[in-house]
Design a protein around this motif. Sequence first.
Motif, short mmCIF file in Angstrom:
data_model
loop_
_atom_site.label_atom_id
_atom_site.label_comp_id
_atom_site.label_asym_id
_atom_site.label_seq_id
_atom_site.Cartn_x
_atom_site.Cartn_y
_atom_site.Cartn_z
N GLY A 20 29.91 -55.69 4.11
CA GLY A 20 31.22 -55.76 3.50
C GLY A 20 31.13 -56.20 2.06
O GLY A 20 30.09 -56.70 1.60
N PRO A 21 32.21 -56.04 1.28
CA PRO A 21 32.18 -56.43 -0.13
C PRO A 21 31.93 -57.91 -0.36
O PRO A 21 31.48 -58.30 -1.44
CB PRO A 21 33.56 -56.01 -0.65
CG PRO A 21 34.41 -55.82 0.57
CD PRO A 21 33.48 -55.40 1.65
N GLU A 22 32.18 -58.75 0.64
CA GLU A 22 31.92 -60.18 0.52
C GLU A 22 30.62 -60.59 1.22
O GLU A 22 30.32 -61.77 1.35
CB GLU A 22 33.10 -60.98 1.09
CG GLU A 22 34.41 -60.74 0.34
CD GLU A 22 35.58 -61.47 0.97
OE1 GLU A 22 35.35 -62.31 1.86
OE2 GLU A 22 36.73 -61.19 0.58
N VAL A 66 34.12 -59.15 5.13
CA VAL A 66 32.74 -59.21 5.63
C VAL A 66 32.76 -59.29 7.15
O VAL A 66 33.59 -59.99 7.74
CB VAL A 66 31.97 -60.40 5.03
CG1 VAL A 66 32.68 -61.73 5.30
CG2 VAL A 66 30.54 -60.44 5.55
N GLY A 67 31.88 -58.54 7.78
CA GLY A 67 31.74 -58.57 9.22
C GLY A 67 30.29 -58.76 9.61
O GLY A 67 29.38 -58.48 8.82
N VAL A 68 30.07 -59.24 10.84
CA VAL A 68 28.72 -59.41 11.36
C VAL A 68 28.61 -58.67 12.69
O VAL A 68 29.47 -58.81 13.56
CB VAL A 68 28.33 -60.90 11.51
CG1 VAL A 68 29.32 -61.66 12.39
CG2 VAL A 68 26.91 -61.04 12.05
N PHE A 69 27.57 -57.86 12.82
CA PHE A 69 27.29 -57.07 14.02
C PHE A 69 26.02 -57.61 14.67
O PHE A 69 25.04 -57.89 13.98
CB PHE A 69 27.00 -55.61 13.67
CG PHE A 69 28.02 -54.90 12.84
CD1 PHE A 69 28.88 -53.98 13.42
CD2 PHE A 69 28.11 -55.12 11.48
CE1 PHE A 69 29.80 -53.28 12.65
CE2 PHE A 69 29.03 -54.43 10.70
CZ PHE A 69 29.88 -53.51 11.28
N ALA A 121 16.74 -58.07 4.93
CA ALA A 121 16.63 -56.83 4.16
C ALA A 121 18.00 -56.41 3.68
O ALA A 121 18.99 -56.53 4.41
CB ALA A 121 16.01 -55.72 5.02
N ARG A 122 18.06 -55.92 2.46
CA ARG A 122 19.33 -55.43 1.90
C ARG A 122 19.52 -53.99 2.35
O ARG A 122 19.37 -53.04 1.60
CB ARG A 122 19.30 -55.56 0.38
CG ARG A 122 20.61 -55.20 -0.26
CD ARG A 122 21.16 -56.30 -1.16
NE ARG A 122 22.38 -55.78 -1.77
CZ ARG A 122 22.45 -55.29 -3.01
NH1 ARG A 122 21.40 -55.32 -3.79
NH2 ARG A 122 23.59 -54.82 -3.48
N THR A 123 19.82 -53.84 3.62
CA THR A 123 20.02 -52.54 4.25
C THR A 123 21.27 -52.61 5.13
O THR A 123 21.80 -53.69 5.40
CB THR A 123 18.81 -52.13 5.10
OG1 THR A 123 18.47 -53.21 5.99
CG2 THR A 123 17.60 -51.84 4.22
N GLY A 124 21.72 -51.46 5.60
CA GLY A 124 22.89 -51.45 6.48
C GLY A 124 23.27 -50.04 6.87
O GLY A 124 22.63 -49.06 6.47
N TYR A 125 24.35 -49.92 7.66
CA TYR A 125 24.72 -48.64 8.28
C TYR A 125 26.23 -48.46 8.25
O TYR A 125 26.81 -47.91 9.17
CB TYR A 125 24.19 -48.65 9.71
CG TYR A 125 24.25 -47.35 10.49
CD1 TYR A 125 23.68 -46.18 10.00
CD2 TYR A 125 24.85 -47.30 11.74
CE1 TYR A 125 23.72 -45.00 10.73
CE2 TYR A 125 24.88 -46.13 12.49
CZ TYR A 125 24.31 -44.98 11.97
OH TYR A 125 24.35 -43.82 12.71
N THR A 126 26.87 -48.95 7.17
CA THR A 126 28.32 -48.90 7.10
C THR A 126 28.85 -48.31 5.81
O THR A 126 30.05 -48.05 5.70
CB THR A 126 28.93 -50.31 7.22
OG1 THR A 126 28.51 -51.10 6.10
CG2 THR A 126 28.51 -50.99 8.52
N GLY A 127 28.00 -48.10 4.80
CA GLY A 127 28.47 -47.67 3.50
C GLY A 127 28.92 -48.82 2.63
O GLY A 127 29.37 -48.61 1.50
N GLU A 128 28.79 -50.06 3.12
CA GLU A 128 29.14 -51.25 2.35
C GLU A 128 27.88 -52.00 1.93
O GLU A 128 26.78 -51.72 2.40
CB GLU A 128 30.04 -52.18 3.17
CG GLU A 128 31.42 -51.62 3.47
CD GLU A 128 32.30 -51.48 2.25
OE1 GLU A 128 31.98 -52.08 1.19
OE2 GLU A 128 33.31 -50.76 2.34
#
Length: 362
Positions: A149-151, A47-50, A185-192
Amino acid sequence: MTRALLQLALRDRHAARGARFAPFAGWAMPVQYGGILEEHAAVRNGVGVFDVSHLGRVWVRGEGAGAAVRSVSTYDVTQLEPGRAHYSLYCTQDGGIADDVFVYHLEAERWLVVHNAANAAADYARLAAAKQGAVEEVTRATVMLAVQGPEARATLGAVLGAEVCDLELHDCRELSWGGGAVIFARTGYTGEDGGECITDRKRAGPLWDALVEAGAAPVGLGARDTLRLEAALPLHGNDIDTDRHPYEAGLGWAVTLQDTAPFTGREALVRIKERPREQRLGHLRALERGVPRAGYPVYNSAGEAISRLTSGAYSPTLRLGIGMAYLPRALTEPGTRLMVDVRGRSLPMEVVRRPFYKRAEA
């Protein structure tokens, strides 16, 4: 005169973790902390945070707010129930892509729109003209953090509460946290998997600290770019712009023409949809060692220049070069062999289906 770069509210926290900063869309942004490969792997494997607070954020409120957003965007957001979000586009009158955006319907007449940083001023003006007196620009007053990320869901649940773990893709909620509100929001820009959090500057530092303490690795724009490219997500200004329309970019699903509501570019898009596609955004995977980059020429089997890469990079997950380019329709079939000029060397590449990488379902 050179304008001073805008500074993130959490700049000191990033600097304390060794962030290297670089200009991006008028902001001083952390490009990397320990290293792009390490940060990329943290998102793919953990898991990462941006900190993505450079993205423009605008509230649109009041009676007719949804219709106002719809009048300037391609997707019929008026069909979104409260608590749902969707990807959309702003187009020019002739159908070119002026920006891609995410629209969040929080409550009956309360909408949040998130824009790309480079287009934030023009996008705010677009919304302000559509809904005069009911549009509020809150980019500098808030902070936006993406946890991916997956976690990610486990990390977000530990920090924000178990409620977020039960949300579906593209759900959005306003949560109570730290004595105030956090838009999640359950959104993102990484494919994870993961989500994005928006809160005021007062709560932003404690929220960042809590996410990092819960295991999220700080990640910069360098890894964000390789992650989004592996997921074949377009970057405005590279893969999509006013010279390209949604259908050749593979974004026709973000255009609603079935209703009768007018929106900027509608008439042009109706005509464009009926025409055969001359080009499509293709996805290329290297067959030998080499790193393709945006702008590198693409050649067909006869050695004729046919395009240039709009994006390109080394894929840390796949361990090979990948890129995207607008190709003649006849050359977009998976398995088609092309060549990319990498600093004078011909790199053989193969057209593949998008995305390059897709996470395994839980």
